[in-house]
Design a protein around this motif. Structure first.
Motif, PDB file in Angstrom:
ATOM      1  N   THR A 134     -11.089  -8.686   0.119  1.00 16.67           N
ATOM      2  CA  THR A 134     -10.608  -7.906   1.327  1.00 16.67           C
ATOM      3  C   THR A 134      -9.574  -6.626   1.574  1.00 16.67           C
ATOM      4  O   THR A 134      -8.752  -6.328   1.111  1.00 16.67           O
ATOM      5  CB  THR A 134     -10.290  -9.176   2.774  1.00 16.67           C
ATOM      6  N   PRO A 135     -10.060  -5.306   1.299  1.00  8.79           N
ATOM      7  CA  PRO A 135      -9.392  -3.982   1.756  1.00  8.79           C
ATOM      8  C   PRO A 135      -8.280  -4.581   2.843  1.00  8.79           C
ATOM      9  O   PRO A 135      -9.168  -4.815   3.890  1.00  8.79           O
ATOM     10  CB  PRO A 135     -10.278  -3.173   2.323  1.00  8.79           C
ATOM     11  N   SER A 136      -7.486  -4.227   2.493  1.00 11.40           N
ATOM     12  CA  SER A 136      -6.292  -3.584   3.839  1.00 11.40           C
ATOM     13  C   SER A 136      -6.628  -2.724   4.370  1.00 11.40           C
ATOM     14  O   SER A 136      -6.036  -1.418   3.619  1.00 11.40           O
ATOM     15  CB  SER A 136      -4.911  -3.764   3.315  1.00 11.40           C
ATOM     16  N   VAL A 150     -13.113 -10.640   9.134  1.00 10.05           N
ATOM     17  CA  VAL A 150     -14.070 -10.833  10.029  1.00 10.05           C
ATOM     18  C   VAL A 150     -14.796 -11.936   8.567  1.00 10.05           C
ATOM     19  O   VAL A 150     -15.530 -12.505   9.286  1.00 10.05           O
ATOM     20  CB  VAL A 150     -14.414 -10.284  10.185  1.00 10.05           C
ATOM     21  N   GLY A 151     -14.051 -11.503   7.306  1.00 10.88           N
ATOM     22  CA  GLY A 151     -14.609 -12.547   6.559  1.00 10.88           C
ATOM     23  C   GLY A 151     -16.824 -12.650   6.130  1.00 10.88           C
ATOM     24  O   GLY A 151     -17.139 -12.857   5.251  1.00 10.88           O
ATOM     25  N   GLN A 152     -17.090 -11.112   6.512  1.00  8.54           N
ATOM     26  CA  GLN A 152     -18.480 -10.984   5.921  1.00  8.54           C
ATOM     27  C   GLN A 152     -18.516 -10.191   4.588  1.00  8.54           C
ATOM     28  O   GLN A 152     -17.687  -9.869   4.460  1.00  8.54           O
ATOM     29  CB  GLN A 152     -18.519 -10.277   7.248  1.00  8.54           C
ATOM     30  N   THR A 214     -14.542  -5.912   7.458  1.00  9.93           N
ATOM     31  CA  THR A 214     -14.993  -6.668   6.677  1.00  9.93           C
ATOM     32  C   THR A 214     -14.578  -6.667   4.884  1.00  9.93           C
ATOM     33  O   THR A 214     -13.930  -6.214   5.000  1.00  9.93           O
ATOM     34  CB  THR A 214     -17.171  -6.420   6.545  1.00  9.93           C
ATOM     35  N   ASN A 215     -15.495  -7.824   4.893  1.00  9.28           N
ATOM     36  CA  ASN A 215     -14.613  -8.370   2.424  1.00  9.28           C
ATOM     37  C   ASN A 215     -16.064  -6.468   2.088  1.00  9.28           C
ATOM     38  O   ASN A 215     -16.566  -6.182   2.341  1.00  9.28           O
ATOM     39  CB  ASN A 215     -15.715  -9.490   2.467  1.00  9.28           C
ATOM     40  N   ASP A 221     -25.651  -3.856   3.687  1.00 10.15           N
ATOM     41  CA  ASP A 221     -25.949  -4.654   5.248  1.00 10.15           C
ATOM     42  C   ASP A 221     -25.005  -5.071   5.201  1.00 10.15           C
ATOM     43  O   ASP A 221     -25.497  -6.299   6.708  1.00 10.15           O
ATOM     44  CB  ASP A 221     -27.756  -4.878   4.993  1.00 10.15           C
ATOM     45  N   GLU A 222     -24.564  -6.044   4.288  1.00 11.43           N
ATOM     46  CA  GLU A 222     -23.569  -6.801   4.358  1.00 11.43           C
ATOM     47  C   GLU A 222     -22.422  -6.467   5.197  1.00 11.43           C
ATOM     48  O   GLU A 222     -21.922  -7.461   5.651  1.00 11.43           O
ATOM     49  CB  GLU A 222     -23.576  -7.541   2.934  1.00 11.43           C
ATOM     50  N   VAL A 223     -22.115  -5.118   4.982  1.00 18.84           N
ATOM     51  CA  VAL A 223     -20.977  -4.701   5.950  1.00 18.84           C
ATOM     52  C   VAL A 223     -20.917  -4.386   7.440  1.00 18.84           C
ATOM     53  O   VAL A 223     -20.175  -3.870   7.256  1.00 18.84           O
ATOM     54  CB  VAL A 223     -20.120  -4.335   4.932  1.00 18.84           C
ATOM     55  N   VAL A 224     -21.696  -5.397   7.788  1.00 14.91           N
ATOM     56  CA  VAL A 224     -21.734  -4.127   9.745  1.00 14.91           C
ATOM     57  C   VAL A 224     -21.089  -5.387  10.780  1.00 14.91           C
ATOM     58  O   VAL A 224     -20.644  -6.810  10.514  1.00 14.91           O
ATOM     59  CB  VAL A 224     -23.159  -4.923   9.476  1.00 14.91           C
ATOM     60  N   PRO A 225     -19.674  -5.045  10.456  1.00 11.28           N
ATOM     61  CA  PRO A 225     -18.439  -5.741  11.038  1.00 11.28           C
ATOM     62  C   PRO A 225     -18.575  -6.585  12.613  1.00 11.28           C
ATOM     63  O   PRO A 225     -19.194  -5.676  13.699  1.00 11.28           O
ATOM     64  CB  PRO A 225     -17.276  -4.750  11.182  1.00 11.28           C
ATOM     65  N   ARG A 226     -19.339  -7.048  12.485  1.00  7.56           N
ATOM     66  CA  ARG A 226     -18.878  -8.364  13.884  1.00  7.56           C
ATOM     67  C   ARG A 226     -17.959  -8.956  13.815  1.00  7.56           C
ATOM     68  O   ARG A 226     -17.740  -9.944  13.684  1.00  7.56           O
ATOM     69  CB  ARG A 226     -21.063  -8.409  14.074  1.00  7.56           C
ATOM     70  N   ILE A 227     -18.230  -9.525  15.803  1.00  9.56           N
ATOM     71  CA  ILE A 227     -16.801 -10.661  15.704  1.00  9.56           C
ATOM     72  C   ILE A 227     -17.124 -11.830  15.802  1.00  9.56           C
ATOM     73  O   ILE A 227     -18.491 -12.311  16.167  1.00  9.56           O
ATOM     74  CB  ILE A 227     -15.892 -10.632  17.102  1.00  9.56           C
TER      75      ILE A 227
END
Length: 228
Positions: A134-136, A150-152, A214-215, A221-227
């Motif tokens: 995960t980036p900072s 968020v671990g996605q 996200t990670n 399509d895996e990095v669309v940030p959702r809660i």
């Protein structure tokens, strides 16, 4: 009787005269060493060896000349060996990606939900691995500007080299209402301990409130940030 005494007296006078003459001759002899002491001293072996030849005592030498002739080439060789061992080549070898090994771009994505897309690419000539998943990400220096993971998505590790890229998604505002602070830049690093974070300009000023990130992933399509 008188004639004998006269003869004897004459002999004594003659002997005395001879002794006197010999003494006078000896005193005036120019070859007498005792009368020519200076000449004898200057030609003595010790004076001739010391003043004439100028030789140093045995065992003495000039240290500066000896050191230059024996040590100069050795020290040069050592420095050359050290220089050759540091090539500065950063390609390959499985190194971890530092922030300064990468070029970042940030774009605004409206679908499927509004978010910022971070794209990371290795600089020319560099091959490295994103082994921190995960980036900072942060906005400003305050603690409330740090984006929570968020671990996605996520692949561990991701190899970056040439044209390969990695993506991460940022949602800058996860709260309702008008709250938040505006920022024009985002701070990105490959890890929290990285000493060289990158400050990237956003496409437009963003209102930030409880951001998330996200990670890394090689799939957009895996990095669309959702809660979650």
């Amino acid at each position: 009787m008188r004639s004998r005494l006269a003869t004897r007296s004459a002999r004594l006078v003659l002997a005395a005269a001879v002794v006197t003459a010999l003494a006078a001759t000896t005193a005036c002899d120019p070859d007498d060493p005792t009368e020519n002491g200076a000449a004898a001293s200057s030609s003595s072996p010790s004076a001739e060896g010391g003043a004439g030849k100028g030789e140093a005592p045995s065992g003495d030498s000039a240290p500066s000349e000896a050191g230059t002739s024996t040590n100069g080439s050795d020290s040069t060789g050592g420095a050359g060996d050290t220089g050759e061992s540091s090539t500065g080549d950063k390609s390959g070898y499985g190194q971890s990606c530092g922030t300064n090994d990468l070029d970042f771009t940030v774009t605004w994505e409206a679908r499927p939900i509004s978010h910022y897309l971070v794209t990371a690419k290795a600089k020319s000539g560099i091959t490295c691995y994103l082994d921190v998943n995960t980036p900072s990400v942060s906005f400003g220096s305050a603690a409330d500007g740090v984006a929570s993971p968020v671990g996605q998505g996520g692949e561990d590790p991701i190899k970056l080299s040439g044209s390969s890229v990695a993506y991460a998604g940022i949602n800058v505002k996860t709260t309702e209402g008008d709250g938040g602070k505006q920022f024009e830049h985002v701070i990105i690093a490959t890890s929290e301990e990285d000493p060289n974070p990158a400050q990237i300009e956003l496409p437009d000023a963003a209102t930030v409130d409880k951001p998330i990130v996200t990670n890394w992933s090689t799939k957009r399509d895996e990095v669309v940030p959702r809660i979650v």
